[in-house]
Design a protein around this motif. Structure first.
Motif, PDB file in Angstrom:
ATOM      1  N   ALA A 211       1.118  12.924  78.671  1.00  0.00           N
ATOM      2  CA  ALA A 211       1.167  14.244  78.033  1.00  0.00           C
ATOM      3  C   ALA A 211       2.000  15.237  78.824  1.00  0.00           C
ATOM      4  O   ALA A 211       2.355  16.298  78.306  1.00  0.00           O
ATOM      5  CB  ALA A 211      -0.250  14.780  77.870  1.00  0.00           C
ATOM      6  N   ALA A 243      -1.463  22.831  75.066  1.00  0.00           N
ATOM      7  CA  ALA A 243      -1.144  22.625  73.654  1.00  0.00           C
ATOM      8  C   ALA A 243       0.361  22.597  73.435  1.00  0.00           C
ATOM      9  O   ALA A 243       0.878  21.777  72.668  1.00  0.00           O
ATOM     10  CB  ALA A 243      -1.786  23.727  72.818  1.00  0.00           C
ATOM     11  N   LEU A 246       1.752  19.274  74.515  1.00  0.00           N
ATOM     12  CA  LEU A 246       1.457  18.210  73.558  1.00  0.00           C
ATOM     13  C   LEU A 246       2.395  18.260  72.359  1.00  0.00           C
ATOM     14  O   LEU A 246       2.902  17.239  71.910  1.00  0.00           O
ATOM     15  CB  LEU A 246       0.007  18.320  73.099  1.00  0.00           C
ATOM     16  N   ARG A 247       2.620  19.457  71.847  1.00  0.00           N
ATOM     17  CA  ARG A 247       3.513  19.579  70.687  1.00  0.00           C
ATOM     18  C   ARG A 247       4.930  19.185  71.063  1.00  0.00           C
ATOM     19  O   ARG A 247       5.654  18.577  70.270  1.00  0.00           O
ATOM     20  CB  ARG A 247       3.463  21.009  70.158  1.00  0.00           C
ATOM     21  N   ARG A 248       5.337  19.535  72.270  1.00  0.00           N
ATOM     22  CA  ARG A 248       6.691  19.200  72.713  1.00  0.00           C
ATOM     23  C   ARG A 248       6.857  17.704  72.883  1.00  0.00           C
ATOM     24  O   ARG A 248       7.875  17.127  72.506  1.00  0.00           O
ATOM     25  CB  ARG A 248       6.988  19.923  74.033  1.00  0.00           C
ATOM     26  N   PHE A 250       4.741  15.104  71.674  1.00  0.00           N
ATOM     27  CA  PHE A 250       4.344  14.205  70.585  1.00  0.00           C
ATOM     28  C   PHE A 250       4.847  14.629  69.206  1.00  0.00           C
ATOM     29  O   PHE A 250       4.950  13.788  68.317  1.00  0.00           O
ATOM     30  CB  PHE A 250       2.831  14.048  70.570  1.00  0.00           C
ATOM     31  N   SER A 252       5.520  15.280  65.589  1.00  0.00           N
ATOM     32  CA  SER A 252       4.837  14.855  64.366  1.00  0.00           C
ATOM     33  C   SER A 252       3.903  13.665  64.590  1.00  0.00           C
ATOM     34  O   SER A 252       3.145  13.293  63.690  1.00  0.00           O
ATOM     35  CB  SER A 252       5.862  14.501  63.284  1.00  0.00           C
ATOM     36  N   LEU A 254       1.498  13.768  66.727  1.00  0.00           N
ATOM     37  CA  LEU A 254       0.295  14.339  67.326  1.00  0.00           C
ATOM     38  C   LEU A 254      -1.003  13.780  66.733  1.00  0.00           C
ATOM     39  O   LEU A 254      -1.967  13.546  67.471  1.00  0.00           O
ATOM     40  CB  LEU A 254       0.335  15.864  67.170  1.00  0.00           C
ATOM     41  N   VAL A 257      -2.519  10.741  68.610  1.00  0.00           N
ATOM     42  CA  VAL A 257      -2.809  10.846  70.038  1.00  0.00           C
ATOM     43  C   VAL A 257      -4.293  10.634  70.318  1.00  0.00           C
ATOM     44  O   VAL A 257      -5.159  11.267  69.704  1.00  0.00           O
ATOM     45  CB  VAL A 257      -2.360  12.216  70.585  1.00  0.00           C
ATOM     46  N   LEU A 290      -5.377  19.330  69.088  1.00  0.00           N
ATOM     47  CA  LEU A 290      -4.459  18.380  68.448  1.00  0.00           C
ATOM     48  C   LEU A 290      -4.377  18.557  66.939  1.00  0.00           C
ATOM     49  O   LEU A 290      -3.670  17.803  66.265  1.00  0.00           O
ATOM     50  CB  LEU A 290      -4.903  16.950  68.774  1.00  0.00           C
TER      51      LEU A 290
END
Length: 291
Positions: A211, A243, A246-248, A250, A252, A254, A257, A290
């Motif tokens: 992550a 957060a 994670l968005r950066r 993963f 779409s 996400l 995960v 998530l």
């Protein structure tokens, strides 16, 4: 096959994991009997201390979280007595209906890889788990015995793809954008998960993606979502993954995960109720993070 014989296809690990994540949240709690935690829990550094630590975790997490991930190395260091504790824990979690991911990071070739597959993924192995972590750096094809065994028994694997340790980049990033070693692993996993994708199910060949790998997924042009893979994600919680991280990382993907947490949850011990409460709190926080 006789006319009245019916073949029943087992549900795949990916489908079972997806259901567990929906029921309990996207948390996989690691059981890492680290020496520092033995001291924190006031336990002796002995097989007896290991068993007390482990079975307290089993009692707290069984039926509470989507999956539990024992770290094999911490058991192996105690020799056969430690392996016996690991076997007991896997059996207890299996009886409770809680998915297990054995963190062993095995990687070998030929008959040796086939033996690891039997040890962890066959139906009657004492150390069988629902999934096992694998290292593909003898070539992804070297993992074929384990992948095929897992798919045949309704189990799964998590292949190391993009890890956050500083040394990992020298191998995983090699080849650069569009042609990296990590990209080759993602592509191979995508192929192994095509059958599940056609059924609208999450695949059973997962990947380990840290992550806290920053811009590496974007830089290397990795399409994680298209692999239809469960993504075991260390680095959330005590290791500082946010957060935005994670968005950066993963994007779409996400929803696929499965975040791992060990130290942050285990620090609540040794009280079983406190461990369970912390796991539930972490799982709910991750569900929101998530979403």
């Amino acid at each position: 096959m006789a006319d009245d014989e019916v073949t029943i296809e087992r549900p795949g690990f990916g489908a079972r994991l997806q259901a567990a994540m929906e029921a309990h949240g996207p948390l996989c709690v690691g059981i890492d009997p680290h020496p520092g935690l033995f001291d924190q829990w006031d336990l002796p550094h002995t097989p007896e201390g290991l068993e007390r630590f482990t079975m307290s975790c089993v009692e707290a997490f069984a039926g509470t979280v989507a999956a539990v991930k024992p770290q094999s190395a911490f058991y192996e260091q105690f020799g056969s007595a430690g392996i016996a504790v690991l076997e007991k824990a896997l059996g207890a979690l299996r009886e409770a209906g809680t998915l297990t991911v054995l963190d062993a990071k095995r990687g070998d070739i030929g008959s040796t890889m086939a033996a690891y597959a039997v040890a962890y993924l066959s139906d009657h192995a004492p150390l069988r788990a629902d999934a096992v972590t694998l290292s593909p750096y003898l070539g992804y094809g070297s993992l074929r015995p384990a992948i095929d065994t897992a798919l045949g028994t309704g189990r799964g694997v998590f292949v190391l793809a993009l890890t956050s340790n500083p040394e990992g980049a020298s191998v995983q990033h090699a080849g650069g954008p569009g042609a990296s070693v990590a990209g080759g692993i993602v592509n191979a996993v995508r192929e192994d998960n095509r059958k599940a994708a056609r059924k609208g199910q999450l695949g059973s060949v997962g990947m380990v993606v840290g992550a806290t790998t920053g811009s590496a997924v974007e830089h290397l042009e990795l399409d994680l979502a298209s692999a239809n893979a469960p993504l075991l994600a260390p680095g959330i919680g005590a290791q500082g993954g946010t957060a935005d991280d994670l968005r950066r990382v993963f994007g779409s993907a996400l929803p696929h995960v499965l975040a791992t947490s060990s130290r942050e949850v285990l620090a609540a011990g040794p009280d079983v109720a406190a461990l369970r409460s912390k796991a539930l709190e972490s799982a709910e926080g991750l569900r929101e993070l998530l979403a």
